[in-house]
Motif scaffolding. Structure first.
Motif, PDB file in Angstrom:
ATOM      1  N   GLN A  47      -4.184   6.659 -18.123  1.00  0.00           N
ATOM      2  CA  GLN A  47      -3.279   6.437 -16.954  1.00  0.00           C
ATOM      3  C   GLN A  47      -3.534   7.064 -15.647  1.00  0.00           C
ATOM      4  OE1 GLN A  47       0.379   6.347 -18.988  1.00  0.00           O
ATOM      5  NE2 GLN A  47       1.381   5.787 -17.000  1.00  0.00           N
ATOM      6  N   GLN A  48      -3.860   6.612 -14.725  1.00  0.00           N
ATOM      7  CA  GLN A  48      -3.752   7.430 -13.397  1.00  0.00           C
ATOM      8  C   GLN A  48      -2.543   7.763 -12.946  1.00  0.00           C
ATOM      9  OE1 GLN A  48      -6.155   5.588 -10.324  1.00  0.00           O
ATOM     10  NE2 GLN A  48      -8.088   5.765 -11.462  1.00  0.00           N
ATOM     11  N   LEU A  49      -2.214   9.069 -12.766  1.00  0.00           N
ATOM     12  CA  LEU A  49      -0.822   9.354 -12.116  1.00  0.00           C
ATOM     13  C   LEU A  49      -0.661   9.864 -10.688  1.00  0.00           C
ATOM     14  CD1 LEU A  49       0.279  11.697 -15.365  1.00  0.00           C
ATOM     15  CD2 LEU A  49       0.937   9.100 -14.878  1.00  0.00           C
ATOM     16  N   LEU A  50      -1.623  10.669 -10.388  1.00  0.00           N
ATOM     17  CA  LEU A  50      -1.387  11.275  -9.070  1.00  0.00           C
ATOM     18  C   LEU A  50      -2.674  11.913  -8.617  1.00  0.00           C
ATOM     19  CD1 LEU A  50       1.296  12.608  -7.650  1.00  0.00           C
ATOM     20  CD2 LEU A  50       0.890  14.478  -8.872  1.00  0.00           C
ATOM     21  N   PRO A  51      -2.807  11.759  -7.182  1.00  0.00           N
ATOM     22  CA  PRO A  51      -4.187  12.306  -6.479  1.00  0.00           C
ATOM     23  C   PRO A  51      -3.886  13.917  -6.475  1.00  0.00           C
ATOM     24  CG  PRO A  51      -2.805  10.708  -5.031  1.00  0.00           C
ATOM     25  CD  PRO A  51      -2.032  10.832  -6.072  1.00  0.00           C
ATOM     26  N   VAL A  52      -4.740  14.549  -6.799  1.00  0.00           N
ATOM     27  CA  VAL A  52      -4.590  16.182  -6.736  1.00  0.00           C
ATOM     28  C   VAL A  52      -5.882  16.825  -6.200  1.00  0.00           C
ATOM     29  CG1 VAL A  52      -3.008  16.239  -8.666  1.00  0.00           C
ATOM     30  CG2 VAL A  52      -5.488  15.900  -9.414  1.00  0.00           C
ATOM     31  N   ALA A  53      -5.696  18.176  -5.934  1.00  0.00           N
ATOM     32  CA  ALA A  53      -6.983  18.775  -5.385  1.00  0.00           C
ATOM     33  C   ALA A  53      -7.130  20.093  -6.448  1.00  0.00           C
ATOM     34  CB  ALA A  53      -6.514  19.065  -3.827  1.00  0.00           C
ATOM     35  N   PHE A  54      -7.913  20.002  -7.273  1.00  0.00           N
ATOM     36  CA  PHE A  54      -8.277  21.016  -8.124  1.00  0.00           C
ATOM     37  C   PHE A  54      -9.729  21.813  -7.833  1.00  0.00           C
ATOM     38  CE2 PHE A  54      -4.637  19.710 -10.407  1.00  0.00           C
ATOM     39  CZ  PHE A  54      -4.112  20.840 -11.226  1.00  0.00           C
ATOM     40  N   VAL A  55      -9.834  23.189  -8.149  1.00  0.00           N
ATOM     41  CA  VAL A  55     -11.051  23.617  -7.858  1.00  0.00           C
ATOM     42  C   VAL A  55     -11.868  23.040  -9.038  1.00  0.00           C
ATOM     43  CG1 VAL A  55     -10.421  25.980  -7.064  1.00  0.00           C
ATOM     44  CG2 VAL A  55     -10.520  25.655  -9.615  1.00  0.00           C
TER      45      VAL A  55
END
Ligand code: SAM
Length: 249
Positions: free
Chosen positions: A235-243
């Motif tokens: 399930q796609q939950l949230l746009p995020v920005a990780f290394v």
């Protein structure tokens, strides 16, 4: 009489010394406790907005307690301690970051872990996320690929008294077969795909959270669930920005 006066003076002197030595520490603890309370209020307000496809509009009470217990200022470099409770990621050296408190809270909440659970984290970093999880589970495992970062986290977690956390230096892509299966797996670095070894090491009925996408773009936080029969759903939950998740896999 003289003896009485000198005893009184001694007691006064000791009280003065205690005030001088202990009081800045007590004030610092109050200062950070107030900042933690404010951080949790900010997170709760963001959670109520319900970004992305997040359905749950409240954090579980035990997640709030865990966030309130772990001293986040101990997990950042000294010069950034005053900013530790700001709702943003902070640099921790070696080009890495400690995740934003909101993301730590939401991911912890989504894992739905319980006190008998065994959890695996990929990407120890400062050790903050695994410390929050360790407040909620029986046993917490975490893997870090950058050796000095993993060693620093190990020393920090030992100093803070976390005896239910086990750390390892290595490529977390392959998971930790010796301790599998896990009730929950959390990946705190962005992968190009869901690592098959991690799917294998997830218990039936277990949940995994992983940011998936290109390292140069916003990624999507995925919830991966394994049914009791072993069926996988995502399930796609949230746009995020990780290394990025690095390593030679
Ligand atoms: N969870 C961390 C915390 O609470 O401070 C923050 C994680 S930071 C955003 C991502 C971490 O994943 C970095 O420390 C990075 O070195 C680590 N990492 C990247 N690729 C990895 C891999 N293949 N295996 C294990 N750790 C990895």
């Amino acid at each position: 009489m003289n003896q009485f006066i000198s005893r009184q003076l001694f007691i006064l002197w000791m009280a003065f010394l205690f005030a001088v030595i202990a009081s800045p520490k007590i004030h610092a603890e109050d200062f950070y406790a107030a900042k933690r309370t404010q951080m949790i209020k900010t997170i709760e307000a963001d959670v109520r907005i319900g970004y992305g496809n997040l359905a749950q509009k409240d954090l579980d009470e035990n997640v709030i307690n865990a966030l309130n217990t772990v001293p986040r200022h101990e997990f950042v470099p000294k010069k950034l301690q005053q900013s530790a409770y700001d709702n943003r990621p902070l640099p921790i050296g070696y080009g890495q970051t400690i995740s934003q408190p909101y993301i730590v809270a939401v991911m912890t909440n989504l894992l739905h872990v319980g006190k008998n659970d065994k959890v695996l984290e990929i990407g120890t970093g400062s050790g903050y996320q695994i410390a929050v999880l360790a407040e909620l589970v029986d046993k917490a495992y975490s893997i870090e690929i950058i050796e000095p970062l993993g060693k620093e986290a190990e020393a920090r977690l030992q100093r803070l008294g976390y005896d239910n956390i086990v750390l390892k230096i290595g490529d977390g892509y392959y998971g930790w077969k010796e301790h599998a299966p896990f009730d929950a797996i959390i990946v705190t670095a962005a992968a190009s795909h869901i690592p098959p070894p991690l799917i294998k090491q997830l218990k039936p009925g277990g949940r995994m959270l992983i940011p998936v996408g290109s390292r140069f773009m916003v990624q999507e936080l995925l919830l991966v669930e394994k049914s009791e029969e072993g069926k996988i759903s995502t399930q796609q939950l949230l746009p995020v920005a990780f290394v990025p998740l690095t390593g030679k896999h």
